[in-house]
Motif scaffolding. Structure first.
Motif, short mmCIF file in Angstrom:
data_model
loop_
_atom_site.label_atom_id
_atom_site.label_comp_id
_atom_site.label_asym_id
_atom_site.label_seq_id
_atom_site.Cartn_x
_atom_site.Cartn_y
_atom_site.Cartn_z
N GLU A 77 122.56 -10.40 105.24
CA GLU A 77 122.88 -9.11 105.93
C GLU A 77 124.27 -8.67 104.56
O GLU A 77 124.07 -7.17 104.51
N LEU A 78 125.15 -9.15 105.03
CA LEU A 78 126.57 -9.17 103.92
C LEU A 78 126.16 -9.20 102.61
O LEU A 78 126.95 -8.76 101.89
N HIS A 79 125.07 -10.13 102.01
CA HIS A 79 125.35 -10.29 100.90
C HIS A 79 125.04 -9.38 100.06
O HIS A 79 125.48 -8.50 99.06
N LYS A 80 124.06 -8.12 100.99
CA LYS A 80 123.36 -7.29 99.88
C LYS A 80 124.17 -6.27 99.47
O LYS A 80 124.21 -5.65 98.72
N PRO A 81 124.79 -5.67 100.84
CA PRO A 81 125.63 -4.41 100.39
C PRO A 81 126.79 -4.95 99.42
O PRO A 81 127.93 -4.13 98.32
N THR A 82 127.13 -6.36 99.89
CA THR A 82 128.11 -6.96 98.91
C THR A 82 127.80 -6.54 97.56
O THR A 82 128.68 -6.81 96.86
N VAL A 83 126.85 -6.83 97.23
CA VAL A 83 126.44 -6.99 95.80
C VAL A 83 126.27 -5.35 95.07
O VAL A 83 126.59 -5.48 93.86
N LYS A 84 125.90 -4.84 95.79
CA LYS A 84 125.83 -3.50 95.55
C LYS A 84 127.46 -2.66 94.32
O LYS A 84 127.18 -2.79 93.82
N LYS A 85 128.30 -3.34 94.83
CA LYS A 85 129.76 -3.43 95.19
C LYS A 85 129.55 -3.84 94.10
O LYS A 85 130.67 -3.96 93.16
N TYR A 86 129.07 -5.15 93.79
CA TYR A 86 129.31 -6.16 92.68
C TYR A 86 128.91 -5.33 91.64
O TYR A 86 129.35 -5.43 90.27
N VAL A 87 127.69 -5.16 91.37
CA VAL A 87 127.29 -3.98 89.79
C VAL A 87 128.21 -2.75 90.09
O VAL A 87 128.31 -2.96 89.06
N ASN A 88 128.38 -2.46 90.60
CA ASN A 88 129.29 -1.33 90.52
C ASN A 88 130.76 -1.78 89.94
O ASN A 88 131.60 -1.38 89.25
N LEU A 89 131.24 -2.61 90.69
CA LEU A 89 132.35 -3.10 89.76
C LEU A 89 132.20 -3.78 88.24
O LEU A 89 133.34 -3.97 87.00
N LEU A 90 131.03 -4.72 88.28
CA LEU A 90 131.06 -4.76 86.64
C LEU A 90 130.64 -3.09 85.97
O LEU A 90 130.85 -3.34 85.08
N LYS A 91 129.96 -2.41 86.66
CA LYS A 91 130.00 -1.22 85.97
C LYS A 91 130.69 -0.34 85.57
O LYS A 91 131.07 -0.02 84.25
N LYS A 92 132.17 0.30 85.88
CA LYS A 92 133.24 0.28 85.38
C LYS A 92 134.30 -0.64 85.26
O LYS A 92 135.32 -0.63 84.85
N GLY A 93 133.95 -2.00 84.58
CA GLY A 93 134.28 -3.11 83.72
C GLY A 93 135.93 -3.67 85.17
O GLY A 93 136.59 -3.76 83.93
N VAL A 94 135.03 -3.28 85.85
CA VAL A 94 136.33 -4.08 86.90
C VAL A 94 136.68 -5.42 86.77
O VAL A 94 137.53 -5.91 87.03
N ILE A 95 135.58 -5.93 87.35
CA ILE A 95 135.76 -7.44 86.87
C ILE A 95 134.09 -7.28 85.40
O ILE A 95 133.47 -6.88 84.85
N SER A 96 134.29 -9.29 84.92
CA SER A 96 133.55 -9.21 84.29
C SER A 96 132.23 -10.50 84.69
O SER A 96 133.14 -11.11 85.55
N THR A 97 131.61 -10.64 83.84
CA THR A 97 130.98 -11.65 84.41
C THR A 97 131.17 -13.14 83.35
O THR A 97 130.54 -14.10 84.46
#
Length: 107
Positions: A77-97
């Motif tokens: 239940e915590l993982h789902k909202p965190t994944v959304k943030k993760y994807v947004n950060l990836l799109k913004k280029g804040v983090i990379s895979t």
């Protein structure tokens, strides 16, 4: 008829190979959560403890989000909202895979 048999044979070989591949992993990728890339470290793992407490203090911390998502340390239940943030950060280029420190190759 021969052609058909050959095709079926290929499919079967492919399937077996795929199945066989799964047994080499320490933890089966089928159990991995969305966005997870690494097997989950034990709860006592100091790195995991650090990032989990960091995420609690700063729910928007990019490094904490990246670590917890990629290691699947969070409850579903915590993982789902965190994944959304993760994807947004990836799109913004804040983090990379990729790896943590991208080092340009000097030749």
């Amino acid at each position: 008829k021969q052609e058909k048999d050959l095709k079926e044979h290929k499919v079967r070989v492919k399937h077996n190979h795929h199945h066989h591949h799964h047994h080499h992993h320490r933890s089966d990728p089928a159990h991995f959560k969305l966005g997870q890339k690494h097997s989950t470290p034990p709860v006592s793992d100091p790195t995991r403890v650090f990032y989990e407490s960091l995420l609690e203090e700063k729910p928007d911390s990019p490094i904490a989000i990246k670590y917890c998502v990629e290691h699947g340390t969070l409850a579903p239940e915590l993982h789902k909202p965190t994944v959304k943030k993760y994807v947004n950060l990836l799109k913004k280029g804040v983090i990379s895979t990729g790896k943590k420190m991208p080092v340009p190759k000097a030749r």
